[in-house]
Write a protein that holds these residues in place. Structure first.
Motif, mmCIF file in Angstrom:
data_model
loop_
_atom_site.group_PDB
_atom_site.id
_atom_site.type_symbol
_atom_site.label_atom_id
_atom_site.label_comp_id
_atom_site.label_asym_id
_atom_site.label_seq_id
_atom_site.Cartn_x
_atom_site.Cartn_y
_atom_site.Cartn_z
ATOM 1 N N GLY A 18 -5.468 26.820 -14.066
ATOM 2 C CA GLY A 18 -6.071 27.649 -13.034
ATOM 3 C C GLY A 18 -5.291 28.896 -12.671
ATOM 4 O O GLY A 18 -5.534 29.486 -11.615
ATOM 5 N N LEU A 19 -4.327 29.301 -13.492
ATOM 6 C CA LEU A 19 -3.617 30.546 -13.213
ATOM 7 C C LEU A 19 -4.310 31.659 -14.006
ATOM 8 O O LEU A 19 -3.940 31.960 -15.138
ATOM 9 N N THR A 20 -5.341 32.232 -13.396
ATOM 10 C CA THR A 20 -6.134 33.249 -14.090
ATOM 11 C C THR A 20 -6.211 34.524 -13.266
ATOM 12 O O THR A 20 -6.153 34.448 -12.036
ATOM 13 N N PRO A 21 -6.361 35.693 -13.872
ATOM 14 C CA PRO A 21 -6.271 35.931 -15.312
ATOM 15 C C PRO A 21 -4.850 35.676 -15.819
ATOM 16 O O PRO A 21 -3.875 36.136 -15.221
ATOM 17 N N ALA A 22 -4.772 34.918 -16.913
ATOM 18 C CA ALA A 22 -3.484 34.445 -17.414
ATOM 19 C C ALA A 22 -2.507 35.593 -17.690
ATOM 20 O O ALA A 22 -1.316 35.469 -17.440
#
Lengths: 317, 324
Positions: free
Chosen positions: B143-147
């Motif tokens: 869930g770390l987006t945008p990566a």
């Protein structure tokens, strides 16, 4: 009349190069004699800074405005605070059980505040120390031991005894059970409640743990980003929260007897080194209105003793 | 039950005191004293207990950070209890761990990209672009987006919840079968805890990841785990489906632990069942039932009979002579 009244408290930490962190913003609340009040919020919300301000223990980089009145005297004045600290207002903090001097017996360390803050004879102080230890459930023989010979829970009890040494009117406890196991936590919380009832001691319990506040306190102040979000009776805060942050914080807290899913609050708290426009919680709020991002919310009195800093509070919108 | 991906049988870990001071303080410490666990693919098992009960020693023994004294650890059919270091190396990628403190677990000098690339450099022969793709995929999974916006950040540029997500991404990047999560949310703020727990929940459902979660928080265990195992002084004293253990706890220790979980609702109060005394230390295990000195229901037989974990129903067992 309130025992302790905090009015428009502001604390800024200087960050150097002209920057500053506005850690506590216009905080007001009061504590009545014998009342158990929870000061709740997540890390960085300003709860510990607020309590350090009450005790006049802020570091030199902090500047303060507002008033903290104890029986009418302003504790923000260092000299006045020194006269009340420990004598009228005692503090137990999270790692307190590790703050004992390792090479002195518990009982001997308990005597010290009495000799410093009250002019009592050594014999009387020793008798009083034994009385206090007994009150918190430590036997006389355990009192003669060194800190490392007692468990964490026992040391935290001894710390409570020490806090009570000068018969304070207010006990401030900052996350007093966070480092302890659940069984020991329950024992300490029960003890704190008992002491507050029996001695008429007012308690300011600073914690991130809502269920603990629910079970120990009658009232709570919920803080967000340095400011008061909502304050009122704990049953109302849980059953009829008027601030979305209060509601969402409860919804993020798991409960044994509630099968509803636990929901996190998206986003992160705002930085406090920049000015905040509008409501600090608006970017994370699920019911934010247009004005929430532009104007600071009013502090709405929902009922006597219950306030909420939200544009929607009390069915206003 | 389908074939377990992790099967621990009668695991015993004894720490022998070294040096004269320690020898004086007590005998060998039986930190893990006959623990058996089964974990199926896609399952989450919560191992619950107070500090010093042996949860962490159990995990360390499973991970081969310490050697088992006896018993066995079988990972997907392969006994790893006594596997050599050389043999363990490829197996480690299948068994990963996430620690409690995301502030300590990440190297402060490593950018997120480096932290996630490191296991790939050690365990795989991926090319640079393959690694880059794997790192981005892992960040998206947690869930770390945008990566791309997270790749070049240092840990101090991340919040606590984001750090824990990076730690989980690092554990997942080798696509393990089993993830051990040691108090994965206890250092995090309440408002972000649910997000991390939901992530673990999704990983097991979508990827069939088996998760062994160590926690002291029964409310969290009740909400997120399929099964709960309660540990006391090196032993599992009760084990079963989470709803059953929480709804109908059978062991007096579980009952006591549940009774002290504070209720969120101020209007719901229960009398806590406070246990007397402190948990005894594992160097000095009481005879008979190890819980009897603190047990409010102890009878005469409890002083001499050491109860084994017995099944009470298909999905529930307890180690107490008083329950049947």
């Amino acid at each position: 009349m309130s025992l302790l009244q905090v009015r428009d408290l502001n604390v800024w930490y200087s960050l150097g190069e002209g920057g500053e962190n506005h850690a506590v913003r216009d905080l007001s609340f009061s504590l009545d004699p014998g009342q158990r009040l929870g000061l709740v919020g997540e890390s960085g919300c300003g709860k510990t800074t607020a309590l350090l301000a009450l005790m006049a223990l802020l570091p030199p980089t902090a500047s303060v405005s507002g008033e903290v009145l104890f029986e009418g005297e302003n504790l923000l004045n260092e000299d006045i605070a020194r006269g009340h600290r420990w004598r009228d207002i005692a503090l137990v903090f999270q790692g307190a059980m590790n703050a004992f001097n390792p090479v002195r017996r518990i009982e001997d360390q308990l005597i010290e505040p009495m000799l410093v803050h009250k002019s009592v004879a050594a014999d009387a102080a020793r008798n009083r120390a034994r009385e206090l230890l007994e009150m918190v459930g430590i036997t006389a023989s355990a009192g003669r031991r060194y800190p490392h010979e007692l468990s964490g829970g026992m040391r935290q009890r001894a710390m409570l005894a020490m806090a009570l040494a000068c018969d304070p009117k207010i006990l401030i406890a900052d996350e007093p059970t966070t480092a302890l196991d659940s069984m020991v936590q329950a024992q300490i919380l029960q003890l704190v409640s008992k002491l507050s009832d029996e001695l008429g001691l007012a308690l300011l319990l600073v914690t991130h743990d809502l269920p603990v506040v629910s079970q120990v306190c009658s009232q709570a102040v919920v803080m967000y980003a340095g400011a008061l979000a909502e304050s009122g009776p704990v049953a109302d805060l849980y059953h009829r929260p008027q601030h979305p942050y209060t509601r969402l914080l409860y919804a993020a807290t798991p409960d044994l007897h509630d099968d509803r899913s636990v929901v996190s609050i998206p986003g992160v708290p705002p930085r406090l080194d920049h000015p905040i426009t509008g409501c600090a919680f608006a970017p994370r709020c699920d019911v934010a209105l247009a004005e929430c991002t532009t104007s600071s919310p009013p502090t709405v009195q929902v009922e006597p003793g219950w306030t909420s800093a939200c544009w929607r509070a009390g069915g206003a919108q | 039950m389908n074939q377990p991906v992790l099967e621990v049988t009668d695991l015993v870990t004894v720490f022998e005191p070294r040096g004269s001071l320690l020898r004086k303080a007590g005998g060998p410490v039986r930190a893990v004293d006959g623990v058996s666990l089964r974990l199926a693919r896609g399952e989450m098992l919560a191992l619950v207990g107070e500090s010093g009960c042996g949860k962490t020693s159990t995990v360390q023994t499973i991970m081969r950070m310490v050697s088992a004294t006896s018993g066995s650890v079988v990972l997907d059919g392969e006994d790893i209890t006594a596997a050599s270091h050389r043999r363990m190396r490829p197996l480690r990628r299948r068994l990963q761990i996430v620690y409690q403190d995301p502030y300590e677990a990440l190297d402060p000098r490593f950018r997120v990209r480096q932290t996630l690339e490191e296991p790939l450099l050690i365990h795989t022969k991926m090319s640079r672009t393959q690694r880059q793709d794997a790192v981005i995929a892992a960040l998206e999974t947690v869930g770390l987006t945008p990566a791309e916006t997270f790749l070049e950040r240092f840990p101090h540029e991340l919040s606590g919840g984001q750090r824990q997500r990076v730690a989980i991404a690092a554990a997942l990047i080798l696509e393990p079968d089993v993830l051990i999560a040691d108090e994965p949310v206890s250092m995090l703020d309440v408002s972000v805890r649910a997000g991390i727990l939901d992530l673990l929940d999704r990983l097991r459902r979508e990827r069939g990841l088996a998760i062994l979660m160590i926690t002291h928080d029964l409310a969290t265990a009740a909400r997120f785990a399929d099964r709960i195992a309660v540990m006391y002084l090196g032993r599992i004293v009760e084990e079963g489906a989470a709803a059953e253990v929480v709804g109908q706890p059978r062991h007096p220790y579980t009952q006591a632990l549940l009774s002290v979980v504070p209720e969120r609702d101020p209007l719901r109060t229960r009398a806590p069942l406070l246990l007397v005394g402190e948990p005894p230390n594992a160097a000095n295990v009481p005879p008979g039932c190890r819980f009897h000195p603190r047990c409010p229901m102890a009878e005469e037989q409890c002083v001499s009979v050491d109860p084994a974990l017995r099944p009470l129903s298909a999905h529930h067992s307890a180690a107490c002579v008083l329950v049947n």
